[in-house]
Write a protein that holds these residues in place. Structure first.
Motif, PDB file in Angstrom:
ATOM      1  N   ARG A 114       0.812  -1.210   0.000  1.00 46.21           N
ATOM      2  CA  ARG A 114       0.000   0.000   0.000  1.00 46.21           C
ATOM      3  C   ARG A 114       0.853   1.270   0.000  1.00 46.21           C
ATOM      4  O   ARG A 114       0.584   2.209  -0.740  1.00 46.21           O
ATOM      5  CB  ARG A 114      -0.919   0.031   1.233  1.00 46.21           C
ATOM      6  CG  ARG A 114      -1.732  -1.228   1.471  1.00 46.21           C
ATOM      7  CD  ARG A 114      -2.840  -1.412   0.445  1.00 46.21           C
ATOM      8  NE  ARG A 114      -3.683  -2.539   0.833  1.00 46.21           N
ATOM      9  CZ  ARG A 114      -3.533  -3.771   0.366  1.00 46.21           C
ATOM     10  NH1 ARG A 114      -2.573  -4.038  -0.500  1.00 46.21           N
ATOM     11  NH2 ARG A 114      -4.340  -4.752   0.745  1.00 46.21           N
ATOM     12  N   GLU A 115       1.878   1.267   0.840  1.00 48.45           N
ATOM     13  CA  GLU A 115       2.633   2.495   1.087  1.00 48.45           C
ATOM     14  C   GLU A 115       3.856   2.641   0.192  1.00 48.45           C
ATOM     15  O   GLU A 115       4.318   3.765  -0.043  1.00 48.45           O
ATOM     16  CB  GLU A 115       3.060   2.553   2.564  1.00 48.45           C
ATOM     17  CG  GLU A 115       1.875   2.576   3.528  1.00 48.45           C
ATOM     18  CD  GLU A 115       2.313   2.501   4.982  1.00 48.45           C
ATOM     19  OE1 GLU A 115       3.497   2.803   5.253  1.00 48.45           O
ATOM     20  OE2 GLU A 115       1.482   2.132   5.832  1.00 48.45           O
ATOM     21  N   HIS A 116       4.401   1.521  -0.287  1.00 50.48           N
ATOM     22  CA  HIS A 116       5.647   1.593  -1.047  1.00 50.48           C
ATOM     23  C   HIS A 116       5.498   1.044  -2.462  1.00 50.48           C
ATOM     24  O   HIS A 116       6.487   0.806  -3.148  1.00 50.48           O
ATOM     25  CB  HIS A 116       6.761   0.853  -0.302  1.00 50.48           C
ATOM     26  CG  HIS A 116       6.895   1.259   1.132  1.00 50.48           C
ATOM     27  ND1 HIS A 116       7.059   2.574   1.516  1.00 50.48           N
ATOM     28  CD2 HIS A 116       6.860   0.541   2.287  1.00 50.48           C
ATOM     29  CE1 HIS A 116       7.131   2.639   2.839  1.00 50.48           C
ATOM     30  NE2 HIS A 116       7.003   1.429   3.324  1.00 50.48           N
ATOM     31  N   ASP A 117       4.241   0.825  -2.879  1.00 46.36           N
ATOM     32  CA  ASP A 117       3.943   0.424  -4.265  1.00 46.36           C
ATOM     33  C   ASP A 117       4.657  -0.859  -4.678  1.00 46.36           C
ATOM     34  O   ASP A 117       5.071  -1.008  -5.831  1.00 46.36           O
ATOM     35  CB  ASP A 117       4.315   1.545  -5.249  1.00 46.36           C
ATOM     36  CG  ASP A 117       3.489   2.803  -5.008  1.00 46.36           C
ATOM     37  OD1 ASP A 117       2.386   2.677  -4.437  1.00 46.36           O
ATOM     38  OD2 ASP A 117       3.937   3.886  -5.374  1.00 46.36           O
ATOM     39  N   GLN A 118       4.805  -1.782  -3.741  1.00 47.06           N
ATOM     40  CA  GLN A 118       5.505  -3.025  -4.052  1.00 47.06           C
ATOM     41  C   GLN A 118       4.529  -4.188  -4.160  1.00 47.06           C
ATOM     42  O   GLN A 118       3.458  -4.182  -3.553  1.00 47.06           O
ATOM     43  CB  GLN A 118       6.552  -3.319  -2.969  1.00 47.06           C
ATOM     44  CG  GLN A 118       7.723  -2.346  -3.021  1.00 47.06           C
ATOM     45  CD  GLN A 118       8.470  -2.260  -1.709  1.00 47.06           C
ATOM     46  OE1 GLN A 118       7.874  -2.189  -0.646  1.00 47.06           O
ATOM     47  NE2 GLN A 118       9.785  -2.235  -1.783  1.00 47.06           N
ATOM     48  N   ALA A 119       4.915  -5.169  -4.959  1.00 46.43           N
ATOM     49  CA  ALA A 119       4.163  -6.415  -5.017  1.00 46.43           C
ATOM     50  C   ALA A 119       4.800  -7.400  -4.032  1.00 46.43           C
ATOM     51  O   ALA A 119       6.029  -7.470  -3.938  1.00 46.43           O
ATOM     52  CB  ALA A 119       4.198  -6.998  -6.428  1.00 46.43           C
ATOM     53  N   VAL A 120       3.972  -8.129  -3.309  1.00 45.30           N
ATOM     54  CA  VAL A 120       4.467  -9.132  -2.368  1.00 45.30           C
ATOM     55  C   VAL A 120       3.866 -10.483  -2.731  1.00 45.30           C
ATOM     56  O   VAL A 120       2.654 -10.590  -2.951  1.00 45.30           O
ATOM     57  CB  VAL A 120       4.091  -8.776  -0.907  1.00 45.30           C
ATOM     58  CG1 VAL A 120       4.532  -9.887   0.042  1.00 45.30           C
ATOM     59  CG2 VAL A 120       4.728  -7.447  -0.493  1.00 45.30           C
ATOM     60  N   VAL A 121       4.723 -11.487  -2.821  1.00 45.44           N
ATOM     61  CA  VAL A 121       4.280 -12.858  -3.039  1.00 45.44           C
ATOM     62  C   VAL A 121       4.580 -13.645  -1.775  1.00 45.44           C
ATOM     63  O   VAL A 121       5.736 -13.759  -1.359  1.00 45.44           O
ATOM     64  CB  VAL A 121       4.986 -13.509  -4.250  1.00 45.44           C
ATOM     65  CG1 VAL A 121       4.575 -14.978  -4.382  1.00 45.44           C
ATOM     66  CG2 VAL A 121       4.651 -12.753  -5.530  1.00 45.44           C
ATOM     67  N   LEU A 122       3.536 -14.160  -1.146  1.00 44.47           N
ATOM     68  CA  LEU A 122       3.645 -14.880   0.115  1.00 44.47           C
ATOM     69  C   LEU A 122       3.390 -16.363  -0.120  1.00 44.47           C
ATOM     70  O   LEU A 122       2.297 -16.748  -0.541  1.00 44.47           O
ATOM     71  CB  LEU A 122       2.617 -14.314   1.109  1.00 44.47           C
ATOM     72  CG  LEU A 122       2.381 -15.071   2.413  1.00 44.47           C
ATOM     73  CD1 LEU A 122       3.613 -14.980   3.302  1.00 44.47           C
ATOM     74  CD2 LEU A 122       1.150 -14.533   3.134  1.00 44.47           C
ATOM     75  N   VAL A 123       4.390 -17.190   0.122  1.00 45.59           N
ATOM     76  CA  VAL A 123       4.211 -18.634   0.045  1.00 45.59           C
ATOM     77  C   VAL A 123       3.935 -19.134   1.459  1.00 45.59           C
ATOM     78  O   VAL A 123       4.737 -18.906   2.376  1.00 45.59           O
ATOM     79  CB  VAL A 123       5.463 -19.331  -0.530  1.00 45.59           C
ATOM     80  CG1 VAL A 123       5.304 -20.850  -0.482  1.00 45.59           C
ATOM     81  CG2 VAL A 123       5.700 -18.885  -1.964  1.00 45.59           C
ATOM     82  N   THR A 124       2.796 -19.779   1.655  1.00 46.52           N
ATOM     83  CA  THR A 124       2.415 -20.185   3.003  1.00 46.52           C
ATOM     84  C   THR A 124       1.506 -21.409   2.976  1.00 46.52           C
ATOM     85  O   THR A 124       0.805 -21.649   1.997  1.00 46.52           O
ATOM     86  CB  THR A 124       1.705 -19.023   3.734  1.00 46.52           C
ATOM     87  OG1 THR A 124       1.405 -19.414   5.080  1.00 46.52           O
ATOM     88  CG2 THR A 124       0.411 -18.627   3.028  1.00 46.52           C
ATOM     89  N   HIS A 125       1.549 -22.151   4.076  1.00 45.22           N
ATOM     90  CA  HIS A 125       0.594 -23.248   4.265  1.00 45.22           C
ATOM     91  C   HIS A 125      -0.500 -22.833   5.241  1.00 45.22           C
ATOM     92  O   HIS A 125      -1.437 -23.591   5.488  1.00 45.22           O
ATOM     93  CB  HIS A 125       1.328 -24.479   4.835  1.00 45.22           C
ATOM     94  CG  HIS A 125       1.774 -24.274   6.258  1.00 45.22           C
ATOM     95  ND1 HIS A 125       2.897 -23.541   6.580  1.00 45.22           N
ATOM     96  CD2 HIS A 125       1.226 -24.672   7.429  1.00 45.22           C
ATOM     97  CE1 HIS A 125       3.029 -23.511   7.902  1.00 45.22           C
ATOM     98  NE2 HIS A 125       2.025 -24.184   8.442  1.00 45.22           N
ATOM     99  N   ASP A 126      -0.400 -21.611   5.774  1.00 46.86           N
ATOM    100  CA  ASP A 126      -1.263 -21.154   6.856  1.00 46.86           C
ATOM    101  C   ASP A 126      -2.441 -20.336   6.309  1.00 46.86           C
ATOM    102  O   ASP A 126      -2.254 -19.224   5.803  1.00 46.86           O
ATOM    103  CB  ASP A 126      -0.439 -20.304   7.818  1.00 46.86           C
ATOM    104  CG  ASP A 126      -1.238 -19.824   9.019  1.00 46.86           C
ATOM    105  OD1 ASP A 126      -2.424 -20.198   9.139  1.00 46.86           O
ATOM    106  OD2 ASP A 126      -0.673 -19.078   9.840  1.00 46.86           O
ATOM    107  N   PRO A 127      -3.666 -20.840   6.415  1.00 43.59           N
ATOM    108  CA  PRO A 127      -4.826 -20.092   5.922  1.00 43.59           C
ATOM    109  C   PRO A 127      -4.991 -18.729   6.591  1.00 43.59           C
ATOM    110  O   PRO A 127      -5.440 -17.777   5.950  1.00 43.59           O
ATOM    111  CB  PRO A 127      -6.007 -21.013   6.237  1.00 43.59           C
ATOM    112  CG  PRO A 127      -5.415 -22.388   6.307  1.00 43.59           C
ATOM    113  CD  PRO A 127      -4.052 -22.191   6.895  1.00 43.59           C
ATOM    114  N   ALA A 128      -4.622 -18.631   7.864  1.00 46.79           N
ATOM    115  CA  ALA A 128      -4.742 -17.351   8.561  1.00 46.79           C
ATOM    116  C   ALA A 128      -3.806 -16.309   7.954  1.00 46.79           C
ATOM    117  O   ALA A 128      -4.150 -15.127   7.863  1.00 46.79           O
ATOM    118  CB  ALA A 128      -4.438 -17.526  10.044  1.00 46.79           C
ATOM    119  N   ALA A 129      -2.627 -16.742   7.523  1.00 46.68           N
ATOM    120  CA  ALA A 129      -1.693 -15.829   6.862  1.00 46.68           C
ATOM    121  C   ALA A 129      -2.212 -15.462   5.479  1.00 46.68           C
ATOM    122  O   ALA A 129      -2.200 -14.287   5.085  1.00 46.68           O
ATOM    123  CB  ALA A 129      -0.311 -16.469   6.764  1.00 46.68           C
TER     124      ALA A 129
END
Length: 248
Positions: free
Chosen positions: A195-210
């Protein structure tokens, strides 16, 4: 309206081994990763989610297909040019933190510049210190990793990933070694990067809460993207994971 893709995968396949031991980790995957969004990648163990991340980040090369940053196919770059791209365009946050124990917090944050043989400008260094302040690291800049909690170490890893102002940040199970409260703080920090730094983030996770913090969730099973959904609550994501695991 969707943002312009930061990276595009086209027909990605990855095969490990050969003959009777051949394993198809990815099968003809095409996907766009847009800017200013947090995209989560989920799937059962061995589904191919980490393989996809490694290919998108240029940490491995596909058996077939292309990974495009703008109009540049990074799968065709030599190791020198690929390393240069990773140092300027891509930030990494891993579960294991990967901090250098002999360096201070500030030295760890500035490590990408040291490795690249460059120094941030005065203005850029000031920006880095502001981001460190946002992450609550200002009082800790002179400490070494062994003097920090797990959550503080992960914050250092995030500050290091942000330091080069990358267009894209990959976070591989970044909350796996953290308690739920600290993990939530880390996820909120990654959200703020989009939101603040105009970056894309790709999160690899097994955690539904994350994954529930993501704007978009890709589900992979047996090397194929089987679901592509928008922001979804943790309970629904958990049901989808269980459904995929039962179908294997």
């Amino acid at each position: 309206m969707l943002e312009v893709p930061v990276v595009r995968a086209r027909g990605l396949s990855k095969v490990f081994g050969g003959g009777d031991s051949e394993v198809h980790a990815l099968r003809d995957v095409s996907v766009d990763i847009e800017g200013r969004r947090l995209t989560a990648i989920m799937g059962p163990s061995g589904s191919g989610k980490s393989t996809l991340m490694h290919l998108l980040a240029g940490l491995d090369r596909p058996s077939a297909g292309a990974v495009l940053y703008d109009d540049v196919d990074i799968t065709a770059l030599d190791d020198r040019r690929l390393t240069a791209l990773r140092r300027t365009e891509i930030g990494f946050v891993f579960q294991a933190f990967n901090l250098v124990p002999t360096l201070t917090v500030l030295e760890n944050v500035l490590l990408p510049f040291e490795l690249g043989g460059t120094k941030p400008s005065g203005e850029h260094r000031e920006w880095i210190l502001e981001r460190a302040g946002d992450l609550g690291l200002t009082p800790l800049l002179g400490r070494r990793p062994h003097q920090l909690s797990g959550g503080q170490q992960q914050r250092v890893a995030i500050a290091r990933a942000l330091a080069i102002r990358p267009r894209l940040i990959f976070a591989d199970e970044p909350t796996g070694n953290l308690d739920s409260r600290t993990g939530l703080e880390v996820l909120m920090m990654l959200e703020s990067a989009t939101r603040e730094h105009d970056q894309a983030v790709v999160l690899v996770t097994h955690d539904p809460a994350a994954a529930a913090h993501a704007d978009r969730v890709l589900f992979i099973s047996d090397g194929i993207v089987v679901h592509d959904v928008g922001r979804t609550d943790a309970a629904t994501l958990s049901d989808m994971v269980l459904e995929l695991a039962g179908a294997r």
